[in-house]
Write a protein that holds these residues in place. Structure first.
Motif, short mmCIF file in Angstrom:
data_model
loop_
_atom_site.label_atom_id
_atom_site.label_comp_id
_atom_site.label_asym_id
_atom_site.label_seq_id
_atom_site.Cartn_x
_atom_site.Cartn_y
_atom_site.Cartn_z
N ILE A 7 2.28 12.19 4.82
CA ILE A 7 3.35 12.13 3.11
C ILE A 7 4.31 10.57 2.67
O ILE A 7 5.04 11.19 4.00
CB ILE A 7 3.14 13.37 2.39
N PRO A 8 3.95 9.95 2.46
CA PRO A 8 5.07 8.63 2.01
C PRO A 8 6.13 9.04 1.48
O PRO A 8 5.65 9.29 -0.43
CB PRO A 8 4.55 7.72 1.85
N LEU A 20 0.79 -1.34 0.18
CA LEU A 20 0.41 0.21 0.18
C LEU A 20 0.78 1.65 0.21
O LEU A 20 0.59 2.61 -1.17
CB LEU A 20 -0.57 0.14 1.09
N ILE A 21 1.73 1.23 0.88
CA ILE A 21 2.69 2.36 0.47
C ILE A 21 3.37 2.10 -0.54
O ILE A 21 3.71 3.59 -0.80
CB ILE A 21 3.64 1.80 1.83
N ILE A 22 3.64 1.54 -0.56
CA ILE A 22 4.21 1.75 -2.56
C ILE A 22 3.54 2.80 -3.44
O ILE A 22 4.12 3.77 -4.42
CB ILE A 22 5.02 0.26 -2.66
N ASP A 23 2.12 1.61 -3.57
CA ASP A 23 1.09 2.37 -4.55
C ASP A 23 1.21 3.71 -3.66
O ASP A 23 0.89 4.37 -4.92
CB ASP A 23 0.03 1.12 -4.36
N ALA A 24 0.98 4.02 -3.04
CA ALA A 24 0.28 5.94 -2.38
C ALA A 24 2.01 6.29 -3.13
O ALA A 24 1.93 7.57 -3.14
CB ALA A 24 0.73 5.94 -0.93
N ILE A 25 3.38 6.09 -2.74
CA ILE A 25 4.33 7.01 -3.46
C ILE A 25 4.31 6.67 -4.48
O ILE A 25 4.56 8.25 -5.84
CB ILE A 25 5.54 6.48 -2.59
N LYS A 26 3.75 5.79 -5.08
CA LYS A 26 3.97 5.97 -6.49
C LYS A 26 2.84 7.14 -7.86
O LYS A 26 3.08 7.40 -8.48
CB LYS A 26 3.41 4.45 -7.37
N ASN A 27 2.25 6.72 -6.91
CA ASN A 27 0.40 7.95 -7.40
C ASN A 27 0.20 8.94 -6.55
O ASN A 27 -0.44 9.32 -6.62
CB ASN A 27 -0.82 6.67 -7.07
N ASP A 28 1.36 9.29 -5.91
CA ASP A 28 1.17 10.65 -5.11
C ASP A 28 -0.17 10.45 -3.92
O ASP A 28 -0.58 12.07 -3.47
CB ASP A 28 1.41 11.59 -5.94
N ASN A 29 0.09 9.72 -3.08
CA ASN A 29 -1.54 9.63 -2.90
C ASN A 29 -0.68 9.55 -1.51
O ASN A 29 0.20 9.88 -0.70
CB ASN A 29 -2.20 8.27 -2.87
#
Length: 341
Positions: free
Chosen positions: A188-189, A152-161
């Motif tokens: 913000i991760p 989930l953290i990887i996805d958030a970093i990649k998508n600016d979430n």
């Protein structure tokens, strides 16, 4: 299943490049009769091997799955083995890292270690016999799915979430260790880092340049929130190195904070301890027969923890950092209270 598929499985299971274990056609036929089909002949196995090796003729040697020795001016092939792109010793390292990490409970660790074992053959099983139910307990006793949190953290970093999660610390209740809720966080991760067997997430709050470190195994009910609007703060504005190796060396024990320059004097006999923690960040200033003076960059809290851990062999030279002095004084007073009558 096809004969080729079974031959490939036999080579994977019973041969080994590192252990120099190869199989002749007769050996493969024996395993075929034992594990698959008693009617298989030498001729069928030879044809399957020819089809498999011919399919890889145009590949570089290091990419070929099946390797062999040749005789009679390379007209005859024999002594076949499975050429795994990852060696069994490297697989062993992966299994050991899983079993001795701080992010998997016992059940999850055994499951993953067992799946890694299936990527190679009998030789890997022989050198990792502990990767089974007799291993014992891992050092992580909670049920948080750390890998799911990492994804989930990887996805958030990649998508600016943003990410949102319950932050916890370890506590004790009725003699049992549990996660004690400290509050809900929305951050913000920035980076995900593995250090000392645990995953850490570097984060910041909106409109803030200060970077905080959170242990991923202490995050629960983590979810990815909406895509964030830029607050104008990029990586270049954070004033800390975000490369994994540099950050870990500058922040012992993952203690965050601004970087400061320190001169550390360490007993020469124990210089290896300092190398282990600071590695290439070391700048040697002075050497004597008994001590070495070096300059390192570190966060204040990280340096305080490091000095407390190595108080018997290391000291700060010309320390003018009032905050560090305060941290060391607090630690010394705490220890003194514990040893006083």
């Amino acid at each position: 299943m096809s004969i080729e598929y079974n031959v490939l499985n036999i080579l994977k299971e019973h041969s080994s490049k590192e252990a120099a274990i190869t199989l002749k056609v007769t050996d493969i036929v024996t395993y075929m009769h034992k594990d698959y089909d008693k009617s298989i002949t030498d001729k069928q196995v030879r044809k399957a091997l020819k089809d498999l090796t011919d399919s890889e003729l145009n590949l570089p040697d290091e990419q070929k799955v099946i390797r062999y020795r040749t005789y009679d001016n390379e007209r005859r092939k024999t002594d076949y083995y499975y050429n795994n792109i990852i060696t069994d010793v490297e697989f062993k390292f992966l299994i050991d890292s899983v079993l001795y990490s701080n992010i998997f409970n016992n059940e999850r660790a055994m499951d993953l270690a067992g799946r890694i074992q299936t990527l190679s053959g009998k030789n890997l099983k022989n050198i990792t016999p502990y990767a089974n139910v007799s291993f014992g307990q891992t050092r992580y006793a909670q049920n948080t799915d750390v890998m799911a949190n990492c994804q989930l953290i990887i996805d958030a970093i990649k998508n600016d979430n943003y990410i949102e999660f319950d932050w916890n610390v370890y506590d004790v209740k009725n003699k049992n260790v549990y996660l004690h809720f400290q509050g809900r966080r929305t951050v913000i991760p920035i980076r995900l880092m593995l250090n000392n067997g645990r995953y850490f997430c570097l984060v910041r709050y909106r409109d803030s340049r200060k970077v905080y470190t959170y242990s991923v195994d202490l995050m629960t009910r983590l979810r990815v929130k909406e895509q964030r609007k830029s607050d104008g703060i990029g990586f270049d504005n954070l004033n800390i190195p975000l490369e994994r190796a540099v950050y870990i060396l500058n922040h012992p024990y993952m203690m965050g904070g601004e970087l400061r320059s320190y001169i550390v004097r360490i007993d020469r006999e124990y210089f290896s301890r300092l190398i282990d923690d600071f590695s290439y960040e070391i700048n040697v200033l002075k050497e004597t027969d008994t001590t070495v003076d070096i300059r390192v960059n570190a966060s204040c809290k990280g340096m305080a923890y490091w000095l407390c851990h190595h108080y018997d062999i290391a000291s700060i030279v010309d320390n003018k950092d009032k905050e560090l002095n305060k941290e060391l004084k607090k630690a010394a007073e705490s220890i003194l209270r514990q040893v006083q009558d």
